[in-house]
Design a protein around this motif. Structure first.
Motif, PDB file in Angstrom:
ATOM      1  N   LYS A 174       0.818  -1.222   0.000  1.00 21.49           N
ATOM      2  CA  LYS A 174       0.000   0.000   0.000  1.00 21.49           C
ATOM      3  C   LYS A 174       0.848   1.267   0.000  1.00 21.49           C
ATOM      4  CE  LYS A 174      -2.648  -0.587   3.573  1.00 21.49           C
ATOM      5  NZ  LYS A 174      -3.687  -0.471   4.592  1.00 21.49           N
ATOM      6  N   ASP A 214      -6.602   0.472  -7.837  1.00 20.81           N
ATOM      7  CA  ASP A 214      -5.511   0.333  -6.860  1.00 20.81           C
ATOM      8  C   ASP A 214      -4.929   1.699  -6.498  1.00 20.81           C
ATOM      9  OD1 ASP A 214      -5.991  -2.297  -7.329  1.00 20.81           O
ATOM     10  OD2 ASP A 214      -3.935  -2.830  -7.893  1.00 20.81           O
ATOM     11  N   LYS A 221      -4.921   3.102  -2.744  1.00 18.41           N
ATOM     12  CA  LYS A 221      -3.657   3.431  -2.063  1.00 18.41           C
ATOM     13  C   LYS A 221      -3.639   4.876  -1.585  1.00 18.41           C
ATOM     14  CE  LYS A 221      -0.811  -0.032  -4.435  1.00 18.41           C
ATOM     15  NZ  LYS A 221       0.243  -0.272  -5.444  1.00 18.41           N
TER      16      LYS A 221
END
Ligand code: ADP
Ligand code: NA
Length: 324
Positions: A201, A212, A216
């Motif tokens: 992350k 993603d 993140k």
């Protein structure tokens, strides 16, 4: 008009830090300069690499360089191991270096810490990097702030050789961008964003899918002041997001701070994520086309040939100066 050289290791997909701190400038500098960009696979093997994995990463990195805007008509793009002069001058630079100065490099100390068996290549990485740069009589080296110490050593080695033997090498200057030279981890914003972070992350990779990237950035560590303002010491998380936002949107940090007065971190993060996606998406689309094409092999072959033609001249002068 300056002579420019820089490299990236094919150790994984480049991160947003690699892009904003270095590769993004590679593209800008192409205009009006002589640029040489390298895939430094010999640096990557200073730590063990899986052969299949590194082969794939070399090709991915080549396609990414082009997708980001490196134009083979304007710049030379090549793979380090395809030009043997790097290893050859690397050896001569090792013989020009002292153990003490190599052991003092912070990257060596970090990467060797806790290891029982330290590969010698970790220690001799900076003389190889010096060779990469010096082979092309480079004047300017666009790098992130983490490479400052290696750049100083490169200058020292070049000066030491020139003084002792003959004026063979141009003394290069680092070009460290005013913003973006240190993109930090999203989870521990006091350390640099890195390819090898075990917390997935913490790092945005340039080929991460949109969902993603959003996830993140939404989970990036901030603080509980709930005020968007720039303070690297007191607010490293928000300051890092401001740097990223600024570079991805083209708006200044001051303008962003003003625009987010009275707004919460949730809204801020949504917009940072949108800016990052907007920057990376076109690169990812071009990448998808390039990675399939045989054009890539042709560009890399031609790049190696053009690089070799320059490098062999410097190596010849160096060996002549040494009397070997
Ligand atoms: P890494 O350090 O990620 O393994 P490289 O050594 O291949 O990658 O570095 C490629 C370039 O990216 C170098 O110029 C380096 O200074 C720059 N760079 C690496 N990480 C960052 C970061 N977090 N922020 C800004 N620039 C970075
Ligand atoms: Na590095």
């Amino acid at each position: 008009m300056a002579k420019i050289f820089s490299g990236v290791q094919p150790t994984s997909i480049p991160t947003l830090g690699n892009y904003l701190g270095a590769m993004h400038n590679f593209v800008t500098l192409q205009e009006g300069n002589d640029c040489i960009y390298c895939i430094v696979d010999e640096h990557a093997i200073t730590v063990p690499q899986d052969p299949k994995e590194i082969q794939k990463n070399i090709r991915n990195l080549a396609a990414l360089y082009l997708a980001m805007g490196i134009d083979p008509k304007k710049s030379i793009l090549f793979i380090q191991s395809e030009v043997p002069c790097h290893a050859q001058l690397g050896w001569i630079m090792q013989c020009t270096s002292y153990m003490g100065e190599l052991e003092r490099m912070t990257q060596f100390k970090d990467k060797s810490k806790g290891k029982k068996a330290i590969p010698a290549g970790l220690l001799t990485y900076p003389p190889l990097m010096a060779a990469d740069i010096l082979l092309y009589q480079t004047e300017l080296v666009p790098v992130g702030a983490d490479q400052k110490q290696h750049m100083e050593l490169t200058r020292d080695l070049a000066e030491r050789f020139n003084n002792k033997y003959d004026d063979v090498f141009t003394i290069p200057e680092p070009y460290i961008p005013p913003v973006g030279a240190r993109i930090m981890s999203l989870q521990e914003p006091t350390k640099k964003m890195s390819k090898s972070d075990t917390n997935r992350k913490a790092t945005i990779f340039t080929l991460d899918p949109e969902k993603d990237i959003i996830k993140k950035i939404k989970s990036a560590i901030t603080d509980d002041e709930a005020v968007v303002r720039y303070d690297r010491d007191a607010k490293p998380g928000i300051s890092n997001l401001l740097d990223i936002f600024s570079l991805c949107s083209g708006r200044s940090v001051d303008a962003l701070v003003a625009a987010y007065q009275g707004k919460g971190y949730g809204e801020f993060k949504t917009d940072v994520a949108e800016a990052v996606v907007g920057t990376l998406k076109p690169i990812q689309e071009r990448y998808a086309q390039l990675i399939e094409s045989s054009e890539l092999d042709r560009i890399l072959d031609e790049g190696a040939e053009r690089a070799y033609a320059i490098a062999k001249e410097t190596l010849r002068k160096t060996e002549k100066a040494l009397g070997i």
